[in-house]
Design an enzyme around this catalytic site. Structure first.
Site, PDB file in Angstrom:
ATOM      1  N   SER A  85       8.549  -4.736   1.085  1.00 60.15           N
ATOM      2  CA  SER A  85       8.338  -5.630   2.219  1.00 60.15           C
ATOM      3  C   SER A  85       6.929  -6.234   2.146  1.00 60.15           C
ATOM      4  O   SER A  85       6.609  -6.932   1.198  1.00 60.15           O
ATOM      5  CB  SER A  85       8.580  -4.862   3.523  1.00 60.15           C
ATOM      6  OG  SER A  85       8.811  -5.737   4.586  1.00 60.15           O
ATOM      7  N   ASP A 176      -4.436  -4.292  17.119  1.00 62.03           N
ATOM      8  CA  ASP A 176      -4.898  -5.583  17.631  1.00 62.03           C
ATOM      9  C   ASP A 176      -4.934  -6.640  16.533  1.00 62.03           C
ATOM     10  O   ASP A 176      -4.495  -7.780  16.732  1.00 62.03           O
ATOM     11  CB  ASP A 176      -6.278  -5.443  18.265  1.00 62.03           C
ATOM     12  CG  ASP A 176      -6.236  -4.688  19.594  1.00 62.03           C
ATOM     13  OD1 ASP A 176      -5.152  -4.647  20.209  1.00 62.03           O
ATOM     14  OD2 ASP A 176      -7.277  -4.146  19.997  1.00 62.03           O
ATOM     15  N   HIS A 235      17.172  -2.893   5.035  1.00 57.27           N
ATOM     16  CA  HIS A 235      15.808  -3.197   4.592  1.00 57.27           C
ATOM     17  C   HIS A 235      15.091  -1.946   4.094  1.00 57.27           C
ATOM     18  O   HIS A 235      14.279  -2.013   3.179  1.00 57.27           O
ATOM     19  CB  HIS A 235      15.036  -3.847   5.741  1.00 57.27           C
ATOM     20  CG  HIS A 235      13.667  -4.313   5.366  1.00 57.27           C
ATOM     21  ND1 HIS A 235      13.434  -5.180   4.326  1.00 57.27           N
ATOM     22  CD2 HIS A 235      12.435  -4.019   5.889  1.00 57.27           C
ATOM     23  CE1 HIS A 235      12.132  -5.433   4.231  1.00 57.27           C
ATOM     24  NE2 HIS A 235      11.510  -4.719   5.158  1.00 57.27           N
TER      25      HIS A 235
END
Length: 254
Positions: A85, A176, A235
């Protein structure tokens, strides 16, 4: 950036790069099996993940540079590179920018194309967890379940929770920055230089990440590549069909 890593076995170096929200441990079971076949397997925590440093810089170029730095520091001679990925995208970026530093590459369930942002609910769910209020992982799981109904996905995501010095919880991932720069994770391979080295793409038959139509782009960028499909896998092909993945890896690297 000096990345955190685990090394298993002895032999030809093989570096494994995990996906977004993941860590080196995601591939630990497979790494132990591969190490039995004369590989020294390096499991890396990519920047802003696992126990590696946090940074405001979060891009595939930065990840490729981190990998280059790791290979130089550990004096690895043309290692094999495997990425799943996001890790696959980082591996592809590295393969072009540092084409002389690797021998073979394996890309798991990702294509070099651009992907739209599709982690919105996960990010919203993770950010909704009040770290100051939760008393256990169960509390975090309950809050996250409002956004992520699948238990397996929640368990994977909550591996990123760690105890802090005061006994409460903190995120190991740089949540964040990942949230701010998630669009960069979907970017396609901008480099259009064809790489002639051998590359194996492994995709899950139930996953929609690598479509038949993507094979055209794959072969344009990596002319000496092949795409193998593991039927019945999504996946997380390496977790769902580990034995089949291991066989494909060993057959290709041998």
């Amino acid at each position: 950036m000096e990345l955190n890593y685990k090394a298993i076995g002895e032999g030809k170096p093989l570096i494994i790069l995990h996906g977004v929200f993941g860590s080196a441990d995601n591939w630990l079971t497979i790494a132990k099996e591969l190490a039995e076949h004369h590989f020294k397997v390096y499991l890396l925590d990519q920047r802003n993940h696992g126990d590696s440093p946090h940074s405001d810089e979060f891009s595939y170029q930065a990840m490729a540079d981190d990998l280059h730095e790791f290979i130089e520091k550990h004096e690895l001679d043309k290692p094999f590179i495997l990425g799943h990925s996001m890790g696959g995208k980082a591996a592809m970026k590295f393969s072009v920018n540092y084409s002389d530093e690797w021998e073979k590459m394996i890309v798991v369930d990702i294509a070099p194309k651009a992907y739209p942002v599709h982690h919105d609910k996960i990010l919203t769910g993770l950010k909704s967890i009040d770290l100051d209020a939760i008393k256990s992982r169960g509390d975090a799981d309950k809050q996250l379940s409002e956004y992520v109904p699948d238990l397996g996905t929640r368990q994977f995501l909550l591996k990123n929770l760690a105890r802090n010095e005061s006994g409460g919880y903190k995120w190991k991932i740089n949540l964040d920055v990942i949230n701010e720069k998630i669009e960069a994770i979907g970017e396609g391979q901008e480099d259009r230089l064809a790489i002639e080295k051998e590359v194996l793409f492994i995709r899950g038959g139930k996953s929609d990440y690598v479509q038949d139509s993507d094979i055209i782009l794959i072969t344009q960028l990596f002319p000496n590549s092949e795409v193998k499909t593991i039927e019945g896998a999504g996946h997380w092909v390496h977790a769902e069909k580990s034995e089949e993945v291991i066989k494909l890896i060993l057959d290709f690297l041998r």
